[in-house]
Design a protein around this motif. Structure first.
Motif, PDB file in Angstrom:
ATOM      1  N   MET A 226       0.820  -1.205   0.000  1.00 54.36           N
ATOM      2  CA  MET A 226       0.000   0.000   0.000  1.00 54.36           C
ATOM      3  C   MET A 226       0.861   1.265   0.000  1.00 54.36           C
ATOM      4  O   MET A 226       0.384   2.335  -0.378  1.00 54.36           O
ATOM      5  N   GLY A 227       2.108   1.149   0.403  1.00 59.45           N
ATOM      6  CA  GLY A 227       3.009   2.298   0.416  1.00 59.45           C
ATOM      7  C   GLY A 227       3.619   2.615  -0.940  1.00 59.45           C
ATOM      8  O   GLY A 227       4.285   3.634  -1.103  1.00 59.45           O
ATOM      9  N   ILE A 228       3.403   1.741  -1.921  1.00 59.06           N
ATOM     10  CA  ILE A 228       3.936   1.982  -3.259  1.00 59.06           C
ATOM     11  C   ILE A 228       3.032   2.979  -3.974  1.00 59.06           C
ATOM     12  O   ILE A 228       1.808   2.844  -3.977  1.00 59.06           O
ATOM     13  N   ASP A 229       3.638   3.974  -4.584  1.00 63.28           N
ATOM     14  CA  ASP A 229       2.874   5.026  -5.267  1.00 63.28           C
ATOM     15  C   ASP A 229       2.132   4.440  -6.470  1.00 63.28           C
ATOM     16  O   ASP A 229       2.688   3.681  -7.267  1.00 63.28           O
ATOM     17  N   ALA A 230       0.873   4.791  -6.611  1.00 63.92           N
ATOM     18  CA  ALA A 230       0.021   4.263  -7.684  1.00 63.92           C
ATOM     19  C   ALA A 230       0.464   4.741  -9.063  1.00 63.92           C
ATOM     20  O   ALA A 230       0.111   4.132 -10.081  1.00 63.92           O
ATOM     21  N   GLU A 231       1.247   5.812  -9.115  1.00 59.70           N
ATOM     22  CA  GLU A 231       1.711   6.317 -10.403  1.00 59.70           C
ATOM     23  C   GLU A 231       2.602   5.310 -11.128  1.00 59.70           C
ATOM     24  O   GLU A 231       2.639   5.277 -12.357  1.00 59.70           O
ATOM     25  N   TYR A 232       3.338   4.499 -10.371  1.00 65.40           N
ATOM     26  CA  TYR A 232       4.181   3.470 -10.995  1.00 65.40           C
ATOM     27  C   TYR A 232       3.316   2.474 -11.771  1.00 65.40           C
ATOM     28  O   TYR A 232       3.635   2.108 -12.900  1.00 65.40           O
ATOM     29  N   TYR A 233       2.226   2.041 -11.143  1.00 65.76           N
ATOM     30  CA  TYR A 233       1.345   1.078 -11.794  1.00 65.76           C
ATOM     31  C   TYR A 233       0.622   1.721 -12.984  1.00 65.76           C
ATOM     32  O   TYR A 233       0.411   1.075 -14.015  1.00 65.76           O
ATOM     33  N   GLU A 234       0.250   2.980 -12.853  1.00 63.85           N
ATOM     34  CA  GLU A 234      -0.418   3.679 -13.943  1.00 63.85           C
ATOM     35  C   GLU A 234       0.504   3.815 -15.152  1.00 63.85           C
ATOM     36  O   GLU A 234       0.095   3.572 -16.297  1.00 63.85           O
ATOM     37  N   ALA A 235       1.768   4.150 -14.889  1.00 62.17           N
ATOM     38  CA  ALA A 235       2.740   4.259 -15.981  1.00 62.17           C
ATOM     39  C   ALA A 235       2.971   2.898 -16.637  1.00 62.17           C
ATOM     40  O   ALA A 235       3.111   2.807 -17.859  1.00 62.17           O
ATOM     41  N   ALA A 236       2.990   1.839 -15.837  1.00 64.48           N
ATOM     42  CA  ALA A 236       3.179   0.497 -16.387  1.00 64.48           C
ATOM     43  C   ALA A 236       1.984   0.082 -17.232  1.00 64.48           C
ATOM     44  O   ALA A 236       2.148  -0.554 -18.285  1.00 64.48           O
ATOM     45  N   ARG A 237       0.775   0.432 -16.795  1.00 66.21           N
ATOM     46  CA  ARG A 237      -0.428   0.123 -17.589  1.00 66.21           C
ATOM     47  C   ARG A 237      -0.412   0.872 -18.922  1.00 66.21           C
ATOM     48  O   ARG A 237      -0.774   0.327 -19.966  1.00 66.21           O
TER      49      ARG A 237
ATOM     50  N   ALA B 249       3.684  -6.803 -11.192  1.00 65.79           N
ATOM     51  CA  ALA B 249       4.113  -7.391  -9.921  1.00 65.79           C
ATOM     52  C   ALA B 249       5.614  -7.657  -9.920  1.00 65.79           C
ATOM     53  O   ALA B 249       6.302  -7.368  -8.932  1.00 65.79           O
ATOM     54  N   MET B 250       6.123  -8.187 -11.017  1.00 63.41           N
ATOM     55  CA  MET B 250       7.548  -8.542 -11.072  1.00 63.41           C
ATOM     56  C   MET B 250       8.456  -7.319 -11.242  1.00 63.41           C
ATOM     57  O   MET B 250       9.592  -7.328 -10.761  1.00 63.41           O
ATOM     58  N   SER B 251       7.968  -6.291 -11.930  1.00 63.08           N
ATOM     59  CA  SER B 251       8.813  -5.131 -12.197  1.00 63.08           C
ATOM     60  C   SER B 251       8.632  -3.986 -11.210  1.00 63.08           C
ATOM     61  O   SER B 251       9.515  -3.149 -11.083  1.00 63.08           O
ATOM     62  N   ILE B 252       7.499  -3.946 -10.531  1.00 64.78           N
ATOM     63  CA  ILE B 252       7.244  -2.827  -9.606  1.00 64.78           C
ATOM     64  C   ILE B 252       7.109  -3.319  -8.172  1.00 64.78           C
ATOM     65  O   ILE B 252       7.847  -2.875  -7.284  1.00 64.78           O
TER      66      ILE B 252
END
Length: 135
Positions: free
Chosen positions: A17-28, A38-41
C-alpha cells in the motif's frame, strides 16, 4: 509456520500500500499486465521488507513453539526424545529440576546463536546489496 503468516501478510500488505500508484499507472500505459507489474514494480519495491523479515525469521530459527510442545504432550517424559525443544528444556530445568544455571545457559545459547545468525545473514545481504541490510 501458520501462526506467523497473518503477521507477515499484514506487513507485506502495508508495504504494498506504500507503493505510489503512479508506478502502476505508468506500467499500464506502457502495456504491462498484472504479472509484469508485480515482477517489475511490486517485488523490487518491497524487497527491503522481504529481506528484513527474512533476516528476523532466521534469527528465530532455534525457537520452538513452547505452547505446542508443552501443552500437547502435557509434559510427558515418554515423549521428551521426540518433542523436546530448547524452550521446553529451559522450562523443565528451571521448574522441575530447579537448575537455574542450566536454564540460563540454555537460554543464553539459544539467544546467542540467534544473534550470530542475524549478524551472518545481514553480512551476506550487505555483500550482495548494501541497500537492503539492517545495519
Amino acid at each position: 509456520m501458520w501462526k506467523g503468516i497473518g503477521y507477515g501478510a499484514v506487513i507485506y500488505y502495508a508495504a504494498l500500500m506504500g507503493i505510489d500508484a503512479e508506478y502502476y499507472e505508468a506500467a499500464r500505459i506502457d502495456g504491462a499486465g498484472k504479472i509484469r507489474q508485480a515482477m517489475s514494480i511490486s517485488v523490487p519495491m518491497i524487497m527491503p521488507i522481504i529481506v528484513m523479515l527474512t533476516i528476523l525469521q532466521i534469527g528465530k530459527i532455534l525457537y520452538g513453539d513452547f505452547g505446542l510442545f508443552y501443552n500437547v504432550t502435557l509434559n510427558s517424559s515418554l515423549l521428551y526424545p521426540a518433542t523436546d525443544v530448547i524452550d521446553t528444556f529451559v522450562y523443565r530445568s528451571l521448574i522441575d529440576l530447579g537448575d537455574f544455571g542450566m536454564a540460563s545457559a540454555a537460554g543464553l545459547f539459544q539467544s546467542f546463536v540467534g544473534f550470530i545468525l542475524v549478524l551472518a545473514t545481514n553480512f551476506i545481504v550487505k555483500k550482495n546489496n548494501p541497500d537492503h541490510s539492517l545495519f
